[in-house]
Design a protein around this motif. Structure first.
Motif, PDB file in Angstrom:
ATOM      1  N   UNK A 576      47.698  39.583  44.338  1.00 43.22           N
ATOM      2  CA  UNK A 576      47.089  38.916  45.629  1.00 43.22           C
ATOM      3  C   UNK A 576      46.924  39.904  46.823  1.00 43.22           C
ATOM      4  N   UNK A 577      45.754  39.940  47.475  1.00 44.74           N
ATOM      5  CA  UNK A 577      45.399  40.777  48.506  1.00 44.74           C
ATOM      6  C   UNK A 577      46.105  40.584  49.923  1.00 44.74           C
ATOM      7  N   UNK A 578      47.082  41.354  50.017  1.00 49.19           N
ATOM      8  CA  UNK A 578      47.817  41.159  51.288  1.00 49.19           C
ATOM      9  C   UNK A 578      46.862  40.731  52.743  1.00 49.19           C
ATOM     10  N   UNK A 579      47.131  39.950  53.462  1.00 44.84           N
ATOM     11  CA  UNK A 579      46.501  39.845  54.768  1.00 44.84           C
ATOM     12  C   UNK A 579      45.242  39.186  54.582  1.00 44.84           C
ATOM     13  N   UNK A 580      44.611  39.127  53.084  1.00 45.17           N
ATOM     14  CA  UNK A 580      43.250  38.581  53.041  1.00 45.17           C
ATOM     15  C   UNK A 580      43.151  37.228  53.346  1.00 45.17           C
ATOM     16  N   UNK A 581      41.951  36.491  53.495  1.00 52.71           N
ATOM     17  CA  UNK A 581      41.505  35.373  54.086  1.00 52.71           C
ATOM     18  C   UNK A 581      40.368  34.972  53.093  1.00 52.71           C
ATOM     19  N   UNK A 582      40.417  33.864  52.458  1.00 55.62           N
ATOM     20  CA  UNK A 582      39.161  33.276  51.574  1.00 55.62           C
ATOM     21  C   UNK A 582      39.098  31.969  51.947  1.00 55.62           C
ATOM     22  N   UNK A 583      37.935  31.502  51.686  1.00 53.82           N
ATOM     23  CA  UNK A 583      37.589  30.135  51.664  1.00 53.82           C
ATOM     24  C   UNK A 583      37.390  29.575  50.204  1.00 53.82           C
ATOM     25  N   UNK A 584      37.989  28.298  49.716  1.00 55.79           N
ATOM     26  CA  UNK A 584      37.771  27.844  48.349  1.00 55.79           C
ATOM     27  C   UNK A 584      37.716  26.241  48.978  1.00 55.79           C
ATOM     28  N   UNK A 585      36.355  25.977  48.811  1.00 53.90           N
ATOM     29  CA  UNK A 585      35.878  24.623  49.129  1.00 53.90           C
ATOM     30  C   UNK A 585      36.279  24.218  50.264  1.00 53.90           C
ATOM     31  N   UNK A 586      36.978  23.092  50.564  1.00 56.18           N
ATOM     32  CA  UNK A 586      37.470  22.758  51.690  1.00 56.18           C
ATOM     33  C   UNK A 586      38.605  23.322  52.332  1.00 56.18           C
ATOM     34  N   UNK A 587      39.377  24.309  51.483  1.00 55.23           N
ATOM     35  CA  UNK A 587      40.615  25.028  51.961  1.00 55.23           C
ATOM     36  C   UNK A 587      40.445  26.393  52.450  1.00 55.23           C
ATOM     37  N   UNK A 588      41.029  26.978  53.537  1.00 55.24           N
ATOM     38  CA  UNK A 588      41.155  28.432  53.761  1.00 55.24           C
ATOM     39  C   UNK A 588      42.371  28.784  53.679  1.00 55.24           C
ATOM     40  N   UNK A 589      42.420  29.844  52.744  1.00 59.24           N
ATOM     41  CA  UNK A 589      43.715  30.635  52.387  1.00 59.24           C
ATOM     42  C   UNK A 589      44.012  32.006  52.766  1.00 59.24           C
ATOM     43  N   UNK A 590      45.121  32.049  53.247  1.00 57.04           N
ATOM     44  CA  UNK A 590      45.400  33.472  53.712  1.00 57.04           C
ATOM     45  C   UNK A 590      46.867  33.931  53.030  1.00 57.04           C
ATOM     46  N   UNK A 591      46.635  35.209  52.502  1.00 52.37           N
ATOM     47  CA  UNK A 591      47.899  35.693  51.858  1.00 52.37           C
ATOM     48  C   UNK A 591      48.861  36.252  52.774  1.00 52.37           C
ATOM     49  N   UNK A 592      49.888  35.931  53.115  1.00 53.09           N
ATOM     50  CA  UNK A 592      51.268  36.584  53.946  1.00 53.09           C
ATOM     51  C   UNK A 592      52.091  37.460  53.494  1.00 53.09           C
ATOM     52  N   UNK A 593      52.121  37.376  52.077  1.00 52.61           N
ATOM     53  CA  UNK A 593      53.110  38.099  51.228  1.00 52.61           C
ATOM     54  C   UNK A 593      52.744  38.199  50.102  1.00 52.61           C
ATOM     55  N   UNK A 594      53.048  39.086  49.059  1.00 51.35           N
ATOM     56  CA  UNK A 594      53.687  40.402  49.594  1.00 51.35           C
ATOM     57  C   UNK A 594      52.823  41.482  49.976  1.00 51.35           C
ATOM     58  N   UNK A 595      53.287  42.491  50.651  1.00 54.24           N
ATOM     59  CA  UNK A 595      52.434  43.680  51.153  1.00 54.24           C
ATOM     60  C   UNK A 595      52.421  44.548  49.947  1.00 54.24           C
ATOM     61  N   UNK A 596      51.289  45.486  49.882  1.00 56.79           N
ATOM     62  CA  UNK A 596      51.040  46.286  48.863  1.00 56.79           C
ATOM     63  C   UNK A 596      52.054  47.287  48.469  1.00 56.79           C
ATOM     64  N   UNK A 597      52.361  47.675  47.267  1.00 56.09           N
ATOM     65  CA  UNK A 597      53.343  48.612  47.055  1.00 56.09           C
ATOM     66  C   UNK A 597      55.069  48.057  47.260  1.00 56.09           C
ATOM     67  N   UNK A 598      54.809  46.707  47.432  1.00 48.18           N
ATOM     68  CA  UNK A 598      56.585  46.231  47.794  1.00 48.18           C
ATOM     69  C   UNK A 598      57.005  46.174  46.432  1.00 48.18           C
TER      70      UNK A 598
END
Length: 720
Positions: A576-598
């Motif tokens: 999962x790409x920390x901090x990334x945002x993507x649009x999947x159909x009707x939904x917008x998703x942002x990854x809040x955790x985990x940070x890289x190397x955690x």
């Protein structure tokens, strides 16, 4: 005795649910009233209530204020010695491992050594799977607080077990019989060889989860666990065998006592086994001479003694079901049997009356924890009944004869497997019926109505079943309800944006991505349950499957998500790409955790945390993150506000309440399994969320939870 049993139960509930002084106030008021009225019966009830209440308070104090609990609060590293009190069970951990209960006898931590008796749950790697019950071990590890109310702490250990002393001879003998029993059916197909040991001694290791779900759906779960039925069959077989061998008079009591003690050793001395042994003994008394008079008294004695020994049983659903089912069999079954015996053979009438009475008595409790009323339970148990006794007795005979020679044990083991095959067939076909159960609310009004209906049925049924026309008519009505699926309009609800699926003790969430399309976040522990949830939502395409962390209660159901659906992409905490945002159909998703190397010691804190936005609503999906990560989220994403929060870790009591309540969520969803072993969700977590004005809903009580947005307004609809 039944009245004293109710008083004992009240004492246990007071100690468990109210402040410590409440028990004293009730006991004092009751004593004064008894003295003024000169009522010896009332005074006896008050004394029993006070005794159980005091025992419960002392037990809680011992667990919560013991040195082990204090060391656990500090997460201290300790060296200890203890006795194994349960068989190792596979864990749903980050890596393969086992959990085993141990009673610590000596603990050294923070420079001090304590001699004590404290129950803990030990988490270890797979090398501990052969640890024997009753063995004394040396343990080195880190203590942590326990969530269950019957444990002082948990203990995480590493390395191989160090055995200080082997089990006593009786434990070694019991283990030999259990191993011989498994060997007696080892040549049978998978389901049969796992089911026979479960029937005889509750050894359900290796049982297919889907088969266990089929047994649950058909009201036959009691066959998979140690219950009073097991003991009744085993001890009854020994009594018959004793009579064949010439045992008479008081010798029967000796045979019965030996059978009960032997059964407890075989099935393990865990609280559920002791409870089952007590209820099975009551059933044997009820089947004897003058059973209708002696049975209820024996039930009262069993309840009082069990609650004095373990006051925590007062809040145990399993204990309530055992006691109520036994009471139903003793008090209700005779009237039903006598009514049907007017036009049916007596043995047929009794075979129908016993499961019917038990089911009637347990229905309000089962509905309270599952939100369902089973329609096929009585019929399934009736059809299964002819095979239960032979499978149990033949399985036990196979285990005993196998001690002499393994091939000899297979002689009765083979027909035991055939009988188990019949039970498998009944469970699978019953669960496949269109309507094996109907949803029912878990609120006070719904359960009160259901209880009143059960009482009315208990009064009316003997009259209806006394005549062939009305008796057969009742059977036909139930058959129609089971076989004809009635339409359930309104599901999925219009405008749904997210659904928390009822998958038992686990997580499975669906975020709407479009027509027949949804992002699935975790898959729960059971493929069948998540598959059914997605079917109900009409999901045919899964553009993204997110597995927040690799615990079994989040990932074991993946096969159900893949069943008949197009899954485009799978993402885990590792990619999962920390901090990334993507649009999947009707939904917008942002990854809040985990940070890289955690990196973390606790896999829960590696959970993927997603912020989803659908139809203008902000939804926070938190996996199982615990307070350290919650605090880190508060620092990394200050001021985060959402409309809906999936409460972390099934509503566990381990929460950073400042962060959780500061999210400002209007709706809080809790994914938890009915009557789970972890105490999820914790009452204090629910109370804190409710105090903010949030609408708190839980899958164990209300089924699938659908968040809907209509005309900009947020709401929640449920399947129960």
């Amino acid at each position: 005795m039944p009245a004293l049993a109710l008083a004992a139960w009240a004492g246990g509930l007071l100690a468990a649910l109210l402040p410590w002084w409440a028990t004293g106030v009730v006991a004092l008021a009751g004593t004064v009233t008894a003295v003024l009225r000169r009522s010896g019966a009332l005074l006896a009830a008050v004394l029993v209530l006070a005794a159980v209440g005091a025992a419960g308070l002392l037990r809680d104090a011992q667990l919560q204020r013991a040195p082990v609990a204090e060391l656990a609060s500090a997460r201290a590293v300790v060296t200890a010695e203890g006795v194994v009190t349960s068989d190792p069970r596979p864990t749903t951990g980050f890596e393969d491992g086992v959990a085993v209960r141990v009673t610590l006898r000596e603990v050294t931590g923070r420079g001090t050594t304590y001699a004590l008796r404290s129950p803990v749950l030990v988490f270890a790697d797979a090398g501990w799977e052969d640890v024997e019950l009753g063995s004394r071990l040396r343990l080195d590890g880190r203590l942590a607080p326990a969530e269950g109310d019957d444990l002082a702490a948990t203990l995480a250990v590493g390395g191989s077990p160090v055995v200080v002393a082997p089990p006593d001879v009786w434990w070694r003998g019991a283990a030999a019989v259990r191993a011989s029993l498994r060997e007696a059916v080892a040549h049978q197909p998978e389901h049969q060889r796992a089911l026979v040991p479960a029937l005889v001694v509750g050894d359900d290791a290796g049982l297919d989860p889907q088969l266990a779900e089929d047994f649950r759906a058909t009201g036959m779960t009691h066959l998979l666990a140690v219950s009073g039925t097991n003991l009744t069959l085993v001890v009854g077989f020994l009594l018959v065998l004793g009579r064949w061998c010439g045992v008479r008079g008081r010798g029967h009591y000796v045979v019965g006592l030996v059978g009960i003690v032997g059964f407890v050793l075989l099935a393990r001395t865990e609280p559920s086994v002791v409870r089952a042994a007590a209820m099975g003994t009551v059933a044997l008394v009820g089947m004897g001479v003058d059973g209708r008079q002696r049975g209820p008294r024996a039930l009262g004695v069993a309840v009082v003694v069990l609650l004095l020994l373990d006051p925590g049983l007062a809040t145990s659903v399993g204990f309530a079901l055992s006691a109520v089912a036994t009471g139903g069999i003793l008090l209700v079954a005779p009237g039903l049997r006598d009514a049907m015996a007017r036009w049916l053979p007596r043995w047929v009438a009794e075979a129908v009356a016993v499961p019917l009475a038990a089911q009637l008595a347990c229905t309000p409790i089962v509905a309270g924890i599952s939100g369902q009323v089973s329609l096929v339970a009585v019929a399934a148990n009736l059809v299964a009944a002819p095979a239960v006794g032979p499978a149990t007795v033949l399985g036990l005979a196979g285990g005993l004869l196998g001690l002499i020679a393994a091939p000899l044990g297979r002689v009765p083991g083979t027909p035991a497997g055939w009988c188990a095959a019949w039970l498998v067939e009944v469970a699978q076909r019953g669960a496949a019926l269109p309507v094996p159960a109907v949803g029912w609310g878990t609120g006070a009004v719904s359960l009160g109505l259901l209880t009143a209906l059960v009482v009315a049925l208990t009064v009316v049924l003997p009259r209806l079943l006394a005549r062939p026309a009305t008796g057969i008519g009742c059977c036909c009505l139930v058959a129609v309800l089971v076989l004809v699926r009635l339409p359930t309009p309104g599901w999925p609800p219009a405008g749904w944006v997210m659904v928390a699926c009822d998958v038992g003790q686990g997580d499975a969430l669906v975020v709407r991505a479009g027509k027949a399309s949804g992002v699935v976040v975790d898959a729960g522990p059971d493929p069948a349950l998540v598959d059914r949830c997605l079917d109900r939502l009409g999901i045919e395409r899964v553009p993204l499957l997110v597995l927040t962390h690799p615990h079994a209660d989040h990932v074991d159901g993946v096969a159900g998500v893949l069943e008949g659906r197009e899954v485009a992409e799978v993402e885990t905490h590792a990619d999962a790409a920390y901090g990334s945002t993507r649009v999947v159909g009707d939904a917008t998703l942002q990854v809040l955790w985990p940070p890289p190397g955690h990196t973390v010691e606790n896999p829960n804190d590696a959970s993927v945390v997603l912020l989803a936005e659908v139809s203008g609503s902000r939804l926070l999906l938190t996996g199982d993150v615990e307070p350290p990560t919650q605090l880190a989220l508060a620092r990394s994403w200050p001021g985060l506000q959402v409309d809906v929060v999936k409460v972390p870790h099934h509503g566990s009591r381990f929460q950073d309440t400042g962060w959780l309540l500061g999210l400002g969520a209007e709706v809080a969803l809790v994914s938890a399994g009915a009557d789970n072993d972890y105490g999820h969700p914790a009452p204090e977590t629910l109370a804190a969320l409710s105090a903010t004005g949030a609408q708190v809903l839980r899958t164990d009580r209300q089924g699938d939870l659908a968040v809907v947005v209509e005309d900009g307004a947020l709401g929640v609809l449920t399947t129960r």
